[in-house]
Motif scaffolding. Structure first.
Motif, PDB file in Angstrom:
ATOM      1  N   LEU A  84       4.982  15.147  11.188  1.00  0.00           N
ATOM      2  CA  LEU A  84       4.559  15.120  12.588  1.00  0.00           C
ATOM      3  C   LEU A  84       4.233  16.496  13.163  1.00  0.00           C
ATOM      4  N   GLY A  85       4.438  17.556  12.395  1.00  0.00           N
ATOM      5  CA  GLY A  85       4.250  18.918  12.908  1.00  0.00           C
ATOM      6  C   GLY A  85       2.884  19.124  13.530  1.00  0.00           C
ATOM      7  N   PRO A  86       2.840  19.754  14.696  1.00  0.00           N
ATOM      8  CA  PRO A  86       1.547  19.933  15.351  1.00  0.00           C
ATOM      9  C   PRO A  86       0.640  20.958  14.652  1.00  0.00           C
ATOM     10  N   THR A  87       1.218  21.929  13.970  1.00  0.00           N
ATOM     11  CA  THR A  87       0.388  22.930  13.300  1.00  0.00           C
ATOM     12  C   THR A  87       0.714  22.956  11.808  1.00  0.00           C
ATOM     13  N   ALA A  88      -0.156  23.600  11.069  1.00  0.00           N
ATOM     14  CA  ALA A  88       0.061  23.726   9.621  1.00  0.00           C
ATOM     15  C   ALA A  88       1.284  24.589   9.336  1.00  0.00           C
ATOM     16  N   TYR A  89       1.547  25.573  10.170  1.00  0.00           N
ATOM     17  CA  TYR A  89       2.704  26.441   9.950  1.00  0.00           C
ATOM     18  C   TYR A  89       4.013  25.673  10.131  1.00  0.00           C
ATOM     19  N   ASP A  90       4.057  24.744  11.083  1.00  0.00           N
ATOM     20  CA  ASP A  90       5.239  23.900  11.245  1.00  0.00           C
ATOM     21  C   ASP A  90       5.465  23.045  10.001  1.00  0.00           C
ATOM     22  N   ARG A  91       4.390  22.543   9.440  1.00  0.00           N
ATOM     23  CA  ARG A  91       4.507  21.708   8.239  1.00  0.00           C
ATOM     24  C   ARG A  91       4.982  22.523   7.040  1.00  0.00           C
ATOM     25  N   VAL A  92       4.446  23.725   6.880  1.00  0.00           N
ATOM     26  CA  VAL A  92       4.854  24.580   5.765  1.00  0.00           C
ATOM     27  C   VAL A  92       6.313  24.986   5.924  1.00  0.00           C
ATOM     28  N   LEU A  93       6.727  25.315   7.139  1.00  0.00           N
ATOM     29  CA  LEU A  93       8.116  25.686   7.381  1.00  0.00           C
ATOM     30  C   LEU A  93       9.049  24.517   7.087  1.00  0.00           C
ATOM     31  N   ALA A  94       8.644  23.305   7.456  1.00  0.00           N
ATOM     32  CA  ALA A  94       9.469  22.126   7.171  1.00  0.00           C
ATOM     33  C   ALA A  94       9.565  21.887   5.669  1.00  0.00           C
ATOM     34  N   LEU A  95       8.461  22.062   4.951  1.00  0.00           N
ATOM     35  CA  LEU A  95       8.511  21.878   3.501  1.00  0.00           C
ATOM     36  C   LEU A  95       9.354  22.959   2.827  1.00  0.00           C
ATOM     37  N   ASN A  96       9.298  24.176   3.337  1.00  0.00           N
ATOM     38  CA  ASN A  96      10.156  25.239   2.819  1.00  0.00           C
ATOM     39  C   ASN A  96      11.624  24.910   3.092  1.00  0.00           C
ATOM     40  N   ASN A  97      11.888  24.351   4.253  1.00  0.00           N
ATOM     41  CA  ASN A  97      13.244  23.940   4.602  1.00  0.00           C
ATOM     42  C   ASN A  97      13.736  22.851   3.642  1.00  0.00           C
ATOM     43  N   ILE A  98      12.873  21.902   3.324  1.00  0.00           N
ATOM     44  CA  ILE A  98      13.236  20.843   2.387  1.00  0.00           C
ATOM     45  C   ILE A  98      13.513  21.443   1.003  1.00  0.00           C
TER      46      ILE A  98
END
Length: 94
Positions: A22-36
């Motif tokens: 659901l991340g609004p930006t690509a950076y939010d998505r990358v940060l979430a995947l790094n967190n995972i």
């Protein structure tokens, strides 16, 4: 105690997956995947100790390095559009 930690890690990974989707930006998505990926490293270590196999730490460290390098590569590709670009000056032509 390790079982409670495992469940807490799985719940936090599920929440991070929601942020990745659901991340609004690509950076939010990358940060979430790094967190995972980081939580996966901890999960591998916890499951190794839970099963009495501390040699899983070697696998966890290898996965941590792959996760770090992969995150840097994805962010560089998002920023420059090319993995071979050196800096902003190279891309901008100045």
């Amino acid at each position: 105690m390790f079982a409670v930690t495992t469940v807490a890690l799985l719940v936090s990974m599920a929440l991070a997956m929601c942020r990745a989707l659901l991340g609004p930006t690509a950076y939010d998505r990358v940060l979430a995947l790094n967190n995972i990926g980081t939580k996966t490293v901890v999960l591998i270590a916890v499951l190794g100790f839970l099963n009495g196999r501390p040699d899983f730490l070697d696998l966890a460290l290898a996965y941590a390095l792959i996760n770090f390098i992969g995150t840097i590569a994805v962010l560089k590709y998002i920023e420059y559009g090319d993995l071979g670009a050196g800096s902003r000056k190279d891309v901008a032509g100045g």
